[in-house]
Design an enzyme around this catalytic site. Structure first.
Site, PDB file in Angstrom:
ATOM      1  N   LEU A 199       0.841  -1.202   0.000  1.00 29.31           N
ATOM      2  CA  LEU A 199       0.000   0.000   0.000  1.00 29.31           C
ATOM      3  C   LEU A 199       0.876   1.252   0.000  1.00 29.31           C
ATOM      4  O   LEU A 199       1.907   1.291   0.666  1.00 29.31           O
ATOM      5  CB  LEU A 199      -0.871   0.045   1.256  1.00 29.31           C
ATOM      6  N   GLU A 248       5.099  -3.718  13.062  1.00 31.52           N
ATOM      7  CA  GLU A 248       4.696  -2.877  14.206  1.00 31.52           C
ATOM      8  C   GLU A 248       3.187  -2.679  14.282  1.00 31.52           C
ATOM      9  O   GLU A 248       2.618  -2.549  15.374  1.00 31.52           O
ATOM     10  CB  GLU A 248       5.348  -1.491  14.080  1.00 31.52           C
ATOM     11  N   ASP A 249       2.543  -2.650  13.109  1.00 31.65           N
ATOM     12  CA  ASP A 249       1.115  -2.332  13.095  1.00 31.65           C
ATOM     13  C   ASP A 249       0.245  -3.451  13.647  1.00 31.65           C
ATOM     14  O   ASP A 249      -0.940  -3.237  13.896  1.00 31.65           O
ATOM     15  CB  ASP A 249       0.685  -1.970  11.665  1.00 31.65           C
ATOM     16  N   ARG A 304      -4.653  -5.752   5.379  1.00 30.36           N
ATOM     17  CA  ARG A 304      -3.583  -6.064   6.337  1.00 30.36           C
ATOM     18  C   ARG A 304      -4.082  -6.871   7.543  1.00 30.36           C
ATOM     19  O   ARG A 304      -3.284  -7.293   8.383  1.00 30.36           O
ATOM     20  CB  ARG A 304      -2.906  -4.774   6.812  1.00 30.36           C
ATOM     21  N   ARG A 355      -6.638   4.913  10.117  1.00 32.78           N
ATOM     22  CA  ARG A 355      -6.435   3.495  10.431  1.00 32.78           C
ATOM     23  C   ARG A 355      -6.930   3.106  11.828  1.00 32.78           C
ATOM     24  O   ARG A 355      -7.229   1.937  12.082  1.00 32.78           O
ATOM     25  CB  ARG A 355      -4.942   3.147  10.332  1.00 32.78           C
ATOM     26  N   HIS A 358       0.207   7.671  10.255  1.00 31.43           N
ATOM     27  CA  HIS A 358       0.251   7.183  11.640  1.00 31.43           C
ATOM     28  C   HIS A 358       0.880   8.234  12.553  1.00 31.43           C
ATOM     29  O   HIS A 358       1.721   9.025  12.113  1.00 31.43           O
ATOM     30  CB  HIS A 358       1.131   5.923  11.735  1.00 31.43           C
ATOM     31  N   CYS A 388       8.184   0.879  12.189  1.00 28.27           N
ATOM     32  CA  CYS A 388       7.179  -0.064  11.676  1.00 28.27           C
ATOM     33  C   CYS A 388       7.758  -1.433  11.324  1.00 28.27           C
ATOM     34  O   CYS A 388       7.011  -2.382  11.153  1.00 28.27           O
ATOM     35  CB  CYS A 388       6.454   0.530  10.488  1.00 28.27           C
TER      36      CYS A 388
HETATM   37  C1  CIR Z   1       0.488   0.735   5.027  1.00 26.82           C
HETATM   38  O1  CIR Z   1      -0.006   1.611   4.318  1.00 26.82           O
HETATM   39  O2  CIR Z   1      -0.137   0.187   5.930  1.00 26.82           O
HETATM   40  C2  CIR Z   1       1.920   0.321   4.768  1.00 26.82           C
HETATM   41  N1  CIR Z   1       2.209   0.436   3.375  1.00 26.82           N
HETATM   42  C3  CIR Z   1       2.878   1.169   5.565  1.00 26.82           C
HETATM   43  C4  CIR Z   1       2.735   0.955   7.036  1.00 26.82           C
HETATM   44  C5  CIR Z   1       3.776   1.660   7.809  1.00 26.82           C
HETATM   45  N2  CIR Z   1       3.567   1.414   9.195  1.00 26.82           N
HETATM   46  C6  CIR Z   1       3.982   2.215  10.164  1.00 26.82           C
HETATM   47  O3  CIR Z   1       4.568   3.261   9.902  1.00 26.82           O
HETATM   48  N3  CIR Z   1       3.714   1.854  11.398  1.00 26.82           N
END
Ligand code: CIR
Length: 254
Positions: free
Chosen positions: A16, A64-65, A84, A130, A160, A246
């Site tokens: 993404l 991390e997410d 995700r 999110r 974020h 992340c």
């Molecule tokens: C997203 O859009 O979810 C991923 N492409 C990037 C997530 C990055 N996560 C973060 O900085 N904690």
């Protein structure tokens, strides 16, 4: 300190991103950069584990997410991007071998770990595209009596919370100028020039800080604040709106 990471799948080329990158993601380079990041974690004293990548989940290296870990609790999230949400199962399995007590965010709550920043006894959480109000309510419940949860509103262009700030210690954060007001935080602020906002996301382990390469003012600020920097390349994760925190879940064994 343990650092849980997850490898970069070939499908990372379809990760993404809010805007299409000028050049496509180079997956081999992304893997080399991920290896450099893991080495930097080890240089900072972390014991690094790498979970297998999952081709079905192009963003899975942004581990991390998928969880919020603090004070012996691992709250498995429900990421705000539907593509995700399947990333969490493997992470939960991996954490089952730890001594962490596991709980979960459930629908209709959504929460991304990148929106959570722990500083001392406080855990700041960004209300974002999110992370929704129900996710934050469940976060408050999961850490009731353990940490004070402090919700903050994010501008719509900020993916974020930790895109604009990150913790350096129990009482210090890195914060990008012109993002959130410093008065929102009960913390000493190390300022990041607005032109270097991307580098406000750094990984601190003790006095060591992993910092994105190519941001000289931030580097100076981190050194002046008494930390030892470890520079790593970020060109490929940046194309997928990712940065440094992340790519790992940090927790200590108790
Ligand atoms: C997203 O859009 O979810 C991923 N492409 C990037 C997530 C990055 N996560 C973060 O900085 N904690």
């Amino acid at each position: 300190m343990h650092a849980l990471t997850r490898g970069v799948p070939a499908s990372f080329i379809r990760a993404l991103s809010a805007t299409r990158p000028a050049t496509p993601i180079d997956v081999e380079l992304a893997r080399a950069q991920h290896a450099a990041y893991r080495l930097a974690l080890e240089d900072c004293g972390a014991a690094v584990t790498v979970l297998d990548p999952d081709e079905e989940h192009p963003d899975c290296c942004f581990i991390e997410d998928t969880a919020v870990i603090a004070e012996g609790i691992a709250l498995i999230t429900r990421p705000g991007a539907p593509s995700r949400q399947g990333e969490t199962a493997a992470v939960e399995r991996a954490l089952q071998n730890s001594r962490l007590s596991i709980s979960r965010i459930s629908a209709p709550g959504t929460l991304d770990g990148g929106d959570c920043m722990r500083v001392g006894r406080r855990l700041y959480v960004g209300r974002s595209a999110r992370t929704n109000a129900e996710g934050i309510a469940q976060l408050i419940k999961a850490f009731e009596g353990v940490l004070e949860i402090v919700p903050l509103d994010l501008a719509s262009h900020v993916l974020h919370l930790k895109c604009v700030c990150s913790p350096l210690s129990e009482d210090t954060i890195l914060l990008a100028d012109d993002s959130l007001s410093p008065s929102l935080f009960a913390a000493r602020i190390v300022r990041v020039h607005a032109a270097e906002t991307y580098s406000a996301n750094a990984v601190a382990i003790g006095k060591h800080v992993i910092v994105a390469d190519g941001f000289p003012r931030t580097l100076d600020a981190i050194v002046s604040a008494g930390f030892t920097p470890h520079l790593v390349p970020t060109s490929e994760v940046r194309k997928a709106d990712g940065s440094l925190t992340c790519q790992s879940l940090l927790y200590s064994s108790r």
